[in-house]
Scaffold this motif. Structure first.
Motif, PDB file in Angstrom:
ATOM      1  N   ALA A 159       0.864  -1.182   0.000  1.00 31.26           N
ATOM      2  CA  ALA A 159       0.000   0.000   0.000  1.00 31.26           C
ATOM      3  C   ALA A 159       0.901   1.232   0.000  1.00 31.26           C
ATOM      4  O   ALA A 159       2.089   1.127   0.321  1.00 31.26           O
ATOM      5  CB  ALA A 159      -0.916  -0.004   1.214  1.00 31.26           C
ATOM      6  N   TYR A 163       2.004  -1.082   3.915  1.00 35.50           N
ATOM      7  CA  TYR A 163       1.314  -2.308   3.533  1.00 35.50           C
ATOM      8  C   TYR A 163      -0.080  -2.308   4.136  1.00 35.50           C
ATOM      9  O   TYR A 163      -0.399  -1.511   5.026  1.00 35.50           O
ATOM     10  CB  TYR A 163       2.107  -3.537   3.989  1.00 35.50           C
ATOM     11  N   ALA A 164      -0.906  -3.224   3.642  1.00 40.18           N
ATOM     12  CA  ALA A 164      -2.290  -3.315   4.098  1.00 40.18           C
ATOM     13  C   ALA A 164      -2.651  -4.762   4.392  1.00 40.18           C
ATOM     14  O   ALA A 164      -2.163  -5.687   3.729  1.00 40.18           O
ATOM     15  CB  ALA A 164      -3.241  -2.750   3.045  1.00 40.18           C
ATOM     16  N   ARG A 180     -10.323  -4.119   7.325  1.00 39.96           N
ATOM     17  CA  ARG A 180      -9.092  -3.773   6.612  1.00 39.96           C
ATOM     18  C   ARG A 180      -8.260  -2.828   7.477  1.00 39.96           C
ATOM     19  O   ARG A 180      -8.797  -1.897   8.075  1.00 39.96           O
ATOM     20  CB  ARG A 180      -9.420  -3.092   5.283  1.00 39.96           C
ATOM     21  N   THR A 182      -4.459  -0.644   7.334  1.00 40.67           N
ATOM     22  CA  THR A 182      -3.252  -0.265   6.596  1.00 40.67           C
ATOM     23  C   THR A 182      -2.255   0.360   7.559  1.00 40.67           C
ATOM     24  O   THR A 182      -2.623   1.000   8.553  1.00 40.67           O
ATOM     25  CB  THR A 182      -3.559   0.742   5.471  1.00 40.67           C
TER      26      THR A 182
END
Length: 320
Positions: A159, A163-164, A180, A182
């Motif tokens: 991401a 990152y995610a 979700r 991130t």
């Protein structure tokens, strides 16, 4: 090898054809790992042009990462397989299938990493199990209290700036949520963004934080922005809220609310605004809107005799 890296033992079949090294059933020991290779190396002198299938196992995954120039904390034993391509300085891994960890502390990975050294192009499916949170905290370099057992699954992808964790599913004791998250590098501190929902968050299972004299503010570890919706939230003392939803932002240690709603049976409150010093519950600037249909839920939550409250609405501003 370049950089002083050592191959401590090796056996198997090698053939040099037009400058290309071909390996079949090649077994080697390096970075604490025992590995078997099948494939070819286009530039053997510089260990570049790799196209190798590898099966590997060892007693400590951190030693293997160190061999490839990356530092991680001790994880435990591991075994797995992958396709190696590129060079040791620009290594690509595909068809990854790895299991690592100790009893009750395990991590399973499948997927690919476009650039292992630069930690770019990450596409991994991950399953983690943690039964000893204090030991897991040491792995990530943080001090964690004793927590309920955790199981989490997610897709880890690159991401912007970090990152995610996509399609996250987490079970921590009685707590269950999905969504979700991130993580991105920031100038002052990391930035975490989350979209989370679930049927239950049970805070009564978690130990109360014990602040120590001289410690830095734990709310300055990261900036967090989250949108949440939980059907029920069990507070310490076993009091129950639900549903709880809205936006929460932690920035430079201050807590901000946006259309943040909490409810009990027959009543709800919506908050907007800011708490400048959450640990002291000071520097308040909040607007509050309250709706009460009946007092049964408030009576149960507070322990006061509020069951006969009439229906009413109220709003105002709360400051100190």
């Amino acid at each position: 090898f370049p950089g002083g890296r050592e191959l401590r033992s090796g056996s198997g079949r090698l053939a040099l054809v037009d400058g290309r090294l071909q390996a079949k059933g090649l077994q080697a020991t390096f970075g604490g790992a025992k590995a078997t290779f099948e494939g070819s190396v286009a530039d053997p002198q510089n260990l570049a042009g790799l196209d190798l299938g590898v099966m590997v196992q060892g007693g400590e995954l951190a030693e293997l990462f160190k061999f490839f120039g990356t530092s991680v904390r001790p994880v435990g034993a591991y075994q797995g397989r992958a396709r190696m391509q590129g060079s040791f300085d620009a290594l690509r891994l595909t068809a990854i299938n790895v299991h690592a960890g100790r009893s009750g502390q395990s991590l399973d990975l499948t997927g690919e990493i476009e650039d292992v050294i630069g930690r770019r192009g990450i596409q991994l499916a991950i399953t983690g199990i943690v039964s000893d949170s204090t030991a897991a905290g040491i792995l990530f370099g943080v001090e964690l209290p004793r927590l309920p057992s955790l199981r989490a699954t997610a897709r880890v992808v690159e991401a912007p700036g970090g990152y995610a964790f996509e399609d996250l599913k987490l079970a921590l004791g009685r707590t269950s949520m999905q969504g979700r998250v991130t993580h991105a590098r920031g100038e002052a501190r990391p930035r975490i963004t989350a979209e989370l929902s679930g049927p239950l968050v049970d805070l009564s299972e978690f130990p109360r934080p014990q602040g120590k004299r001289g410690e830095s503010n734990p709310l300055l570890v990261a900036d967090v922005e989250a949108n949440i919706r939980f059907d029920r939230v069990v507070l310490p003392g076993r009091r129950v809220l639900g549903p709880v939803s809205g936006g929460v932002r932690l920035a430079a240690g201050a807590l901000e609310f946006k259309q943040f709603s909490v409810a009990v049976e027959g009543a709800s409150a919506t908050l907007d605004g800011r708490i400048g010093e959450p640990l002291k519950l000071a520097a308040l600037d909040l607007t509050v809107a309250i709706k009460v249909a009946h007092g049964a839920g408030l009576g149960s939550f507070t322990g006061f005799g509020l069951q006969n409250l009439p229906t009413f609405t109220a709003s105002g501003r709360l400051t100190d």
